[in-house]
Design a protein around this motif. Structure first.
Motif, PDB file in Angstrom:
ATOM      1  N   VAL A 239       0.843  -1.201   0.000  1.00  2.00           N
ATOM      2  CA  VAL A 239       0.000   0.000   0.000  1.00  2.00           C
ATOM      3  C   VAL A 239       0.878   1.251   0.000  1.00  2.00           C
ATOM      4  N   GLY A 240       1.930   1.226   0.810  1.00  2.00           N
ATOM      5  CA  GLY A 240       2.843   2.366   0.871  1.00  2.00           C
ATOM      6  C   GLY A 240       3.572   2.597  -0.441  1.00  2.00           C
ATOM      7  N   LEU A 241       4.051   1.520  -1.071  1.00  2.00           N
ATOM      8  CA  LEU A 241       4.751   1.652  -2.355  1.00  2.00           C
ATOM      9  C   LEU A 241       3.824   2.209  -3.426  1.00  2.00           C
ATOM     10  N   VAL A 242       2.606   1.701  -3.458  1.00  2.00           N
ATOM     11  CA  VAL A 242       1.645   2.179  -4.460  1.00  2.00           C
ATOM     12  C   VAL A 242       1.349   3.663  -4.254  1.00  2.00           C
ATOM     13  N   GLN A 243       1.269   4.080  -2.991  1.00  2.00           N
ATOM     14  CA  GLN A 243       1.001   5.487  -2.697  1.00  2.00           C
ATOM     15  C   GLN A 243       2.165   6.369  -3.157  1.00  2.00           C
ATOM     16  N   ILE A 244       3.392   5.884  -2.951  1.00  3.68           N
ATOM     17  CA  ILE A 244       4.570   6.624  -3.413  1.00  3.68           C
ATOM     18  C   ILE A 244       4.524   6.785  -4.938  1.00  3.68           C
ATOM     19  N   LEU A 245       4.206   5.704  -5.642  1.00  4.80           N
ATOM     20  CA  LEU A 245       4.140   5.754  -7.105  1.00  4.80           C
ATOM     21  C   LEU A 245       3.005   6.659  -7.581  1.00  4.80           C
ATOM     22  N   HIS A 246       1.904   6.604  -6.877  1.00  6.06           N
ATOM     23  CA  HIS A 246       0.756   7.437  -7.255  1.00  6.06           C
ATOM     24  C   HIS A 246       1.055   8.911  -7.085  1.00  6.06           C
ATOM     25  N   ASP A 247       1.730   9.263  -5.969  1.00  7.36           N
ATOM     26  CA  ASP A 247       1.955  10.676  -5.658  1.00  7.36           C
ATOM     27  C   ASP A 247       3.140  11.275  -6.405  1.00  7.36           C
ATOM     28  N   GLN A 248       4.052  10.405  -6.916  1.00  5.95           N
ATOM     29  CA  GLN A 248       5.197  10.885  -7.702  1.00  5.95           C
ATOM     30  C   GLN A 248       5.934  12.022  -6.981  1.00  5.95           C
ATOM     31  N   ILE A 249       6.381  11.746  -5.758  1.00  2.00           N
ATOM     32  CA  ILE A 249       7.002  12.813  -4.971  1.00  2.00           C
ATOM     33  C   ILE A 249       8.403  13.168  -5.467  1.00  2.00           C
ATOM     34  N   SER A 250       9.083  12.216  -6.112  1.00  2.00           N
ATOM     35  CA  SER A 250      10.376  12.514  -6.723  1.00  2.00           C
ATOM     36  C   SER A 250      10.754  11.356  -7.640  1.00  2.00           C
ATOM     37  N   PRO A 251      11.535  11.622  -8.702  1.00  2.00           N
ATOM     38  CA  PRO A 251      11.961  10.538  -9.602  1.00  2.00           C
ATOM     39  C   PRO A 251      12.729   9.436  -8.878  1.00  2.00           C
ATOM     40  N   LYS A 252      13.615   9.813  -7.935  1.00  2.00           N
ATOM     41  CA  LYS A 252      14.394   8.813  -7.205  1.00  2.00           C
ATOM     42  C   LYS A 252      13.485   7.923  -6.361  1.00  2.00           C
ATOM     43  N   ALA A 253      12.513   8.544  -5.695  1.00  2.00           N
ATOM     44  CA  ALA A 253      11.599   7.771  -4.847  1.00  2.00           C
ATOM     45  C   ALA A 253      10.767   6.822  -5.696  1.00  2.00           C
ATOM     46  N   SER A 254      10.313   7.294  -6.854  1.00  2.00           N
ATOM     47  CA  SER A 254       9.498   6.440  -7.734  1.00  2.00           C
ATOM     48  C   SER A 254      10.306   5.255  -8.242  1.00  2.00           C
ATOM     49  N   LYS A 255      11.556   5.497  -8.636  1.00  2.00           N
ATOM     50  CA  LYS A 255      12.383   4.395  -9.133  1.00  2.00           C
ATOM     51  C   LYS A 255      12.715   3.412  -8.010  1.00  2.00           C
ATOM     52  N   ALA A 256      12.892   3.924  -6.796  1.00  2.00           N
ATOM     53  CA  ALA A 256      13.142   3.032  -5.658  1.00  2.00           C
ATOM     54  C   ALA A 256      11.916   2.167  -5.384  1.00  2.00           C
ATOM     55  N   ALA A 257      10.726   2.755  -5.474  1.00  2.00           N
ATOM     56  CA  ALA A 257       9.492   1.997  -5.259  1.00  2.00           C
ATOM     57  C   ALA A 257       9.316   0.937  -6.348  1.00  2.00           C
ATOM     58  N   LEU A 258       9.608   1.306  -7.592  1.00  2.00           N
ATOM     59  CA  LEU A 258       9.526   0.337  -8.683  1.00  2.00           C
ATOM     60  C   LEU A 258      10.514  -0.805  -8.474  1.00  2.00           C
ATOM     61  N   GLN A 259      11.736  -0.462  -8.071  1.00  2.00           N
ATOM     62  CA  GLN A 259      12.753  -1.485  -7.856  1.00  2.00           C
ATOM     63  C   GLN A 259      12.345  -2.432  -6.735  1.00  2.00           C
ATOM     64  N   LEU A 260      11.732  -1.875  -5.694  1.00  2.00           N
ATOM     65  CA  LEU A 260      11.245  -2.716  -4.599  1.00  2.00           C
ATOM     66  C   LEU A 260      10.169  -3.686  -5.080  1.00  2.00           C
ATOM     67  N   LEU A 261       9.226  -3.174  -5.854  1.00  2.00           N
ATOM     68  CA  LEU A 261       8.171  -4.045  -6.399  1.00  2.00           C
ATOM     69  C   LEU A 261       8.767  -5.192  -7.203  1.00  2.00           C
ATOM     70  N   ILE A 262       9.775  -4.868  -8.013  1.00  2.00           N
ATOM     71  CA  ILE A 262      10.415  -5.875  -8.858  1.00  2.00           C
ATOM     72  C   ILE A 262      11.184  -6.885  -8.013  1.00  2.00           C
TER      73      ILE A 262
END
Length: 413
Positions: A239-262
């Motif tokens: 839920v937290g990762l999806v929220q980070i991706l949804h809010d797009q708070i920074s490119p680094k944070a989004s890529k970190a969330a994507l990497q975690l999902l993977i």
């Protein structure tokens, strides 16, 4: 430095520039502190760059004699525009850090302690390692864990002026800046059982900066954890990762969330947990807006994993643009991106291909794109999977002019 020739032994073997803070490592080779610290601590190499010997103890001993010789040479050549190398600040000692942490037990001293720790950590990699080995990590982690109960405000000066935040926010930013070693990351999770839960809470309710640091730190921690830890991840994690991706708070944070999902996708029921958290919809929305190569590859990789479970495929088909955007990215991102996109379509075609879905693939141009894949240089894996999809439903698509006769002949008339 104009035409002045710098003595060769003044030059760092790594940067090939004149050393400002020469230090000698156990192999006897002298380097500039900044260069060798980056080599050892940031890039995590374990050998001497010159001798290639493995360094079991990466102690850096200041070479004061060489530094003074360099400074004298600079002074003698001042008339030629050579600036004197300043005397570097000595690295912080373990006793200084321990005293600082002891003083921080007083609430009145806590803010000053954090300011001092931030300053010390920013000075050098050696200082960061000293903070790590002196109990600083546990202290900072305890502040992060107390995130919900801390009410003290902290005034921290940055380039833009003054910013007011809680001690827990500042502690989190310092923890991330320390670039913790693998052993410290594992210890952080093991010794502080509530620490991951605290980070998950910050992902959802923290300020933007702290949310970014939380996901980046989570990525670092889980990269070094054993598979058993990845299997036991809570739904709140996704839920937290999806929220980070949804809010797009920074490119680094989004890529970190994507990497975690993977990274966590293959373990246990994580695909299902991610799908239930709404990951597919958010990923498709991101794919619609994304044109950057690496971001598209990561999104498609995450979607490919999620489509390996029924809930993930159902969510992709539920999204009005799901099939269309995945197909659109084929031949438009990279060979890796195209292969991931074709893999997604194969999962749909094999396990979720109702008559309406098969017709939708034809109407959206997915079939035409797959036929095109067979004709271009895209890699054998993508072609093999595209051929399998076309063969699976050749009968339903037999009136499509792009279907090769060889595929149609696979079915009886």
């Amino acid at each position: 430095m104009g035409e002045i020739e710098v003595p060769p032994f003044f030059l760092c073997p790594i940067s090939l520039e004149m050393m400002k803070d020469p230090v000698t490592i156990p192999t006897g080779i002298t380097y500039d502190r900044e260069s060798i610290e980056k080599w050892l601590f940031t890039n995590k190499n374990k050998n001497c760059p010159v001798t290639k010997q493995v360094l079991s103890n990466p102690d850096l001993t200041p070479n004061h004699t060489l530094r003074r010789v360099i400074q004298s040479w600079c002074t003698l050549n001042a008339s030629n525009g050579i600036e004197r190398v300043p005397t570097p600040k000595p690295p912080v000692t373990k006793s200084q850090i321990i005293k600082l942490l002891k003083d921080a037990k007083s609430p009145q001293m806590q803010i000053n302690c954090l300011k001092r720790l931030r300053s010390i950590a920013s000075t050098s990699e050696t200082n960061k390692r000293c903070i790590e080995s002196s109990g600083g990590v546990d202290f900072l982690a305890s502040l992060v864990k107390n995130n919900n109960t801390s009410t003290t405000s902290l005034e921290a000066c940055d380039h833009d002026g003054f910013e007011f935040t809680k001690p827990s926010d500042e502690a989190l930013s310092i923890l991330f800046s320390l670039q913790l070693s693998e052993s410290a990351l594992k210890s952080l999770n093991a010794k502080n059982g509530e620490f991951i839960d605290s980070l998950l809470n910050i992902l959802q309710v923290g300020c933007c900066e702290s949310r970014a640091y939380a996901v980046l730190l989570l990525n670092s921690i889980l990269e070094v954890e054993e598979p058993a830890q990845l299997v036991a991840l809570k739904p709140e994690f996704f839920v937290g990762l999806v929220q980070i991706l949804h809010d797009q708070i920074s490119p680094k944070a989004s890529k970190a969330a994507l990497q975690l999902l993977i990274n966590v996708g293959p373990w246990g029921r994580n695909k299902l947990k991610a799908a239930e958290a709404g990951a597919v919809k958010v990923l498709v929305d991101l794919l619609l807006d994304s044109s950057e190569k690496r971001a598209c590859e990561m999104i498609l990789t995450a979607l490919d994993q999620l489509c390996q479970c029924a809930d993930g495929r159902a969510e992709l088909l539920k999204h009005g643009a799901g099939l269309a955007v995945v197909s659109k990215k084929i031949l438009r991102v990279s060979k890796v991106g195209s292969e991931r996109a074709v893999r997604i379509l194969l999962s749909i075609s094999k396990y979720s291909a109702s008559p309406s879905v098969v017709q939708e693939m034809l109407q959206l141009g997915v079939v035409s794109k797959l036929c095109l894949v067979l004709q271009v240089d895209i890699g054998s894996k993508a072609k093999e999977k595209a051929r399998e999809i076309l063969k699976l439903h050749a009968r339903a698509w037999k009136n499509c002019s792009c279907i090769p006769l060889s595929l149609l002949s696979s079915y009886p008339s």
